[in-house]
Structure formats: C-alpha cells, structure tokens
Design an enzyme around this catalytic site. Sequence first.
Site, PDB file in Angstrom:
ATOM      1  N   SER A 184     -10.222  -0.523   6.760  1.00 34.07           N
ATOM      2  CA  SER A 184      -9.441  -0.586   5.394  1.00 34.07           C
ATOM      3  C   SER A 184      -8.685  -1.639   5.031  1.00 34.07           C
ATOM      4  O   SER A 184      -8.193  -1.749   3.706  1.00 34.07           O
ATOM      5  CB  SER A 184      -8.497   0.655   5.455  1.00 34.07           C
ATOM      6  N   SER A 194      -9.482   1.713   2.566  1.00 35.63           N
ATOM      7  CA  SER A 194      -8.609   2.496   1.907  1.00 35.63           C
ATOM      8  C   SER A 194      -7.512   1.642   1.126  1.00 35.63           C
ATOM      9  O   SER A 194      -7.022   2.128   0.126  1.00 35.63           O
ATOM     10  CB  SER A 194      -8.091   3.565   2.764  1.00 35.63           C
ATOM     11  N   LYS A 233       0.755  -1.259   0.083  1.00 37.54           N
ATOM     12  CA  LYS A 233       0.002   0.017  -0.082  1.00 37.54           C
ATOM     13  C   LYS A 233       0.965   1.316  -0.012  1.00 37.54           C
ATOM     14  O   LYS A 233       1.877   1.378   0.897  1.00 37.54           O
ATOM     15  CB  LYS A 233      -0.934  -0.169   1.208  1.00 37.54           C
TER      16      LYS A 233
END
Lengths: 414, 414
Positions: B154, B130, B61
């Site tokens: 997330s 996210s 990420k």
Amino acid sequence: MLSVREIARRVANGEISAQAALVESESRIEARDGELRAFASRPQALVPGEGPLAGVACGVKDIIDTADLPTGMGSSIYEGWQPRADAAIVMALKAAGATIAGKTQTTAFAFLDPAPTRNPHDPTASPGGSSAGSAAAVAAGLIPLAIGTQTGGSVIRPAAYCGAAAIKPSYDLLPTVGVKPYSRSLDTLGLMAASADDLGFALAALTARPELDAAEASLEGLRLGLNRQEFAEAPEPACEEALQRIAALAGQAGASVIERAAPAELADAYKAHGPLQDWEATQALGWEYANHRDALPPKLRAYLDQARLTTPAQYDEARRVARRGRHVTEAWLGEVDVLVTYAAPGEAPATLASTGDSRFNRLWTLMGTPCLTVPLMRGPRGLPVSFQLVGRFGADAQVIAVAKALERLIVAAA
Amino acid sequence: MLSVREIARRVANGEISAQAALVESESRIEARDGELRAFASRPQALVPGEGPLAGVACGVKDIIDTADLPTGMGSSIYEGWQPRADAAIVMALKAAGATIAGKTQTTAFAFLDPAPTRNPHDPTASPGGSSAGSAAAVAAGLIPLAIGTQTGGSVIRPAAYCGAAAIKPSYDLLPTVGVKPYSRSLDTLGLMAASADDLGFALAALTARPELDAAEASLEGLRLGLNRQEFAEAPEPACEEALQRIAALAGQAGASVIERAAPAELADAYKAHGPLQDWEATQALGWEYANHRDALPPKLRAYLDQARLTTPAQYDEARRVARRGRHVTEAWLGEVDVLVTYAAPGEAPATLASTGDSRFNRLWTLMGTPCLTVPLMRGPRGLPVSFQLVGRFGADAQVIAVAKALERLIVAAA
C-alpha cells in the site's frame, strides 16, 4: 466467588443462569468496591453473553479501549474519553460469552504513579501496579477474571502482592490492538483469576486454542529449574522461603529440582529493558508529553524527562541485546521443563506511595516468555508471597499444566 | 513544487519563509484537489513549525490518528471520528517542523475497496491503494511529502502507479502507535516524496537518524541483484522493460548486475502472508465486523467473511514460515548490495474499481526489509512504470544511497 470453570460448568448444566452468576459478582462489587476502589467505571447492568465464559464477569484494565465505557488511562488527560471501538481482547471476551464487569483502575498510562486501589489484605499496603484494579478485584473475590497488561511487571507483580493467580502469556498471544501502548516491544496482555486452572480455562476460551486448557502435568521426573535472577538485587527473605517451599513441595512429588544460574547474556538483556522501554515510551506518549506535561503524574513526568534523552544508537543496541538474549533464553530454558523463580521482591510495600518493584519480572517480559504466579503463603506482615513459573516462548500450555500440579500440592499442604 | 530538501535549504537561508512554502502547497491543493480528491480533511490554516522540515506540508493517511483533524479510516463507521491524541508519526512530523497539510484519502481500513482519489496522470485510471491520497497528492505536486502505510503493497504500489518516489522502511523503523492496525506483524509506515533524495532527507529528520540522509552510493563495483519474484505471476511486459532498463543504466555506470532467483523458502513465505494477515485483520477489525458488518465495503466484508475461518494452527504455521523466511532473506540479500525487482505488475489499472495488485510487494512487507521506488518511465498507456529496490533489514540508508545514484542516472538519461 465461584471459579471461572465452575461458573461455566453450572451455566452449561443449567444449575445456575449466566445472569445469576453475574448478579453474584455485581453484588460483591457493590458491597466492597467503595473501599477497594478497584473499578474506574462500570456499565449500568451486566448483560450475559453466550459461550464458554457466559456468566463470567471480567474486569478490563482502563488502558484498554471499550466502545461503551470510557477509557481513562488512569489520567486526567483522558478523563471521560470514549473510544469508538472495543479493543481486540474485549471483542475476544465478548465472543467467548464473558461480560465486562467494568474498567479496572490502572496507574496513569500503566507507569509507576499509584492508582487509588487498595490491597484487599491491608488497606495501607500497595496493591502493586500497574494493573492494580484487576489484581485487587480478583484477589478480593469480586470477579472471577480480569485483564491486565505487563510492560515491566504489571501483571505478575500486583497479582503476587494481592494474592491472585495470573499469567502473562507469551508475547503477542493475546492481541494488543486497542490497548494504549507504553512500549510496543514489551506490552503484553495478561489474565488474573483465582487459580492456574481458571487461567488455562479462560486463556483457551479467549484464544480458540483448546490446548491451553492443559491437563495437570505429572511432577514425577519433571525437570524444574530453580533460578534466583542473580542479575537483580536479592529479594526479602520471605521470597527466598517461598521459592524453597515450592521447590520442596515439587521435589517431594517427584520433580527434579535443578539450580540454574542465568547465562551472562541474560544479565545484559535485563539491563537492555531500560533503554528499549525508554525509547518506545517516549514515542507512545509523545502527544501527552508535548501537550499535557503538567497533567502527567510526577513519576511518569520525571521518567519521560529522562527517557527522551535515549538515542537511536542506545535503542538499537538494546534491541540487539534483547534479540541475542531471546536466542540464549530459548536454549537455556530448553534444558529444563519449566523454571521457578521469584515473583516479586517481597510482600506488597507498606505504603500507598509505591507500586513496588518489577525487577523479577522485567527480563521475562523482554524475552516474551510465559510467566505464571499462583498464591502460595503469607509473609511476616501477613501479606501474600509467592513464586513465578517461566516457560519457553510459546510453551504457555506447559507452564499452565505445571502450575496446576503445583497449586494442587499447595492446597493439599495447607 | 520545490523539493523537501530545497524548501529546507531556502527556509534555513532565509530565501523564503516557511509560511510562504506552505502557502505554495495550499494554493496547489485548492487548485487541484477538487478533481484529484486526494484529501479527506484539511485544517483551517497551515501553520509553520520549527525544525528541519519547517515549511514542508505533509499529507497524513486517514487511518493515522490526529488530535485536531478527524480520522475517518475511509469508512462511514468512523465518519467524523475525532481521536484524542496524535499518532507517534504525527508527533515526529511536528517535532521536525513539518505542517500537517491534511488527512489523505485511504481505502476503507487500508484494504482493497477503492478510495475516491484519482490518478494524476489519468482520471479514469486507478491511483492504487491503500495510500491513494498520499501517493496522488505527492505525484501531482500538491505537497512535497506524505505518509502512507503498507500491509501488502500500500505504499510502493500507489507510488508506482501515480509516479511518486516512496520508501517502505524496515519494519518498525517508524512507530505505528496511533495507526489503525490491519495486521500488526505487517503494518509499516512509509513516506512518499518526489525523489529518493527527499525520502532520505525526511526519513532522517523524522527518526533522528542522520545516517538515513545518505550520500549517493558509488555504482562502480556495486553488486546489484536482479530478481523477478518468480513465485508470483509474471508482470506486464512494460515492467520487465523497466527492470531491464534500470539494470542496463546501472551496468553502464559500473554496477555488476547479478541475476538472483529467490530461494524456495521465500516462495513459502510469500504464501504465508495470506493466513498471517487474515488472522490479524480478523482481530484488528473485530469490533467493526461484529457491529457494523453491513457498513463495510464489499471487498473488505467478503475478505473478513473468509479471513475469520483461519485457524490458530494456520496462523502459527504462517509465523514459523515467515521467521524462517526472514533468516533466509537475511543471508540471501547479504550476497548482494541491494536487490532490484518489479514494483508493481503493470501500469495502474484502467479502472477506478480496482486498486491493483500487491503481489510484488507482499513478500518484502512480511520480511520487514526496506523497499524503495522512484519514477523511471511511462508504459504503453502513458502511465508510470518503475522498479523497486530491496535491501536487508535495517539497511535503509544503503537502499536510499543506491536509489539516489540511480535516480541521477534516470534524470541524465531522460
């Protein structure tokens, strides 16, 4: 050097401008820092802010990210490194109106290899570590306020060695976002200033918690626990003398001084600091160790060579012991109003090769309790020797209040 | 796409080279990522490592620091930003032999403004957030493993929306050093893969904790608590259907399915997530907000406008409520072997303007308990719908073991 509170008062009154207060710090830095070597980098000019700390020039340890000054971590690996953002504590300083006087020297990654900084009382003695520059700059009166970090004893110890006041607040009271981690369960930001009164004033301004600017406590009837950290090797006689001196002053002022030996669980917790820090430091410095091992200074390199052998089981056990220790500490410290103990094992080491010993600080860092030291006396080598107050987790205001009362007694007795 | 375990087995056997396994991922990324938009940046070439994850291409990420790839935080403020060091989790991946396939798209600073990523099952539906790129890349079979982070929901939510397996382990099991903070008491790293089996294999390799590669649990006599998170608004009917379906499968395999309503303290804790996150996010993004407010995307900007009004007293109270909640959760979860509950409130939103809702994830993030989801079924719009397992803090191996047993039932029933 004016105190933080006095700068704030005069700036608020219009007696001086914030700019004039900053110029005062700037000229002291110019005059003294060539010898003292407290600063790693400094801005072109000190620009005043607005708020309760307007006119206050604050040093920031060089493991704390700044968006407009390099952040060298005390290591060639980060030479000239320029972070993108300011750390949360830097933003808090700016929001309160303080001005960053510069980045202060740190031992490499806040471990034990000495920084270039000198002790303001003796250039051949250690300033301590790891927050060496912050402690020396404040103790020498170059700046009224500085930020350090403590994982073992890196705020209280250099302050005690250099003769500054300092607080390591409760764990996480000051946010560590943007601070280079060493051991995330231990790393704690702290403040250095000339007095407990200034520490309270600044801590309240930085946290938006006005109760931390606590009024002086009444010593009449105060239960002052006296503890010698029996789980660690005894200190030099001067430290015992300092402990007795502050206890006697408090007693004369009406406090009940109660000797409190630490419960056995705290001796276990004291030992757990090691494997806990070892595991977390191995993770925090994993990139540096894998890619730049030869560029690490010798103590840190040797430490990481060993620390990486820590097993998950040892780490988990250390966390369990620490958790038990925190419960026991909470109850034990609840039996008194505040604890007084040694701040360091002696005067600053008579060498620049060692930053001294954190054995009287480590347990409290692990327990997350607030710790505060103020200058008290000189030892046989003419260097500062003091004591340390310890309070329950979250009782930072109480520790500050008692420290303010004690420092008034110290001044009166001097 | 081969599973993580199968890649490891074949590489260890010499059936395939680690390089060949990486080439497989690389060619899938080349073929699909133009549409999927799961990656924010990628290295020139995938170079194999050595260790249990050799040949495993892993997405990371883009709020996680990498020393040789930019780290854009999903925001123009960090466009092209190049950190100095790898985050601890990246070092753990490399130490285990994995290869960084690239940085995966994230919502800006891991908040709610959508990333450019598409849901692999429907390009007009949200992939969630996210950790959108990590979930989509794994669910689409581009890579066998990816790293996400969860502060609300997330990790679990985008995995559920995209149809990937995912684990949000116990708080701090995976070190967050080098991960851009949003809310430090909540931010938790997690893994996405095709199956619970792969999650266990990878988590064990990344943590040097072999017990996390847990053997499949026996469902015979297992006490499976069924909870509907009554403190949050009810989900779409498909989610209730998924919950009943997995409970029925487990029951048929010999598990005792026991309905467990959440204690009242957990409803309080659920509400405490808000002020706790608000206060910490205000600190974590203080520099960005003060200096680049106009460059923040609208949801985050509006959020921070409000969040900064949180008071220290509200934050302290939220921490107290969370602490009480953790004690209650520990006892409550101790009454069953593992809890099953909703993973998300429905299928992925039928819009690219929303990343969905974390209301069935937030409590567990705050409690620090391990959470795991595996693909189960499709909803009325043809998108994945699943369930979530929750275990006691530290009982990650048990959650993995039960998930492995359940995923075998799911495959058998399909």
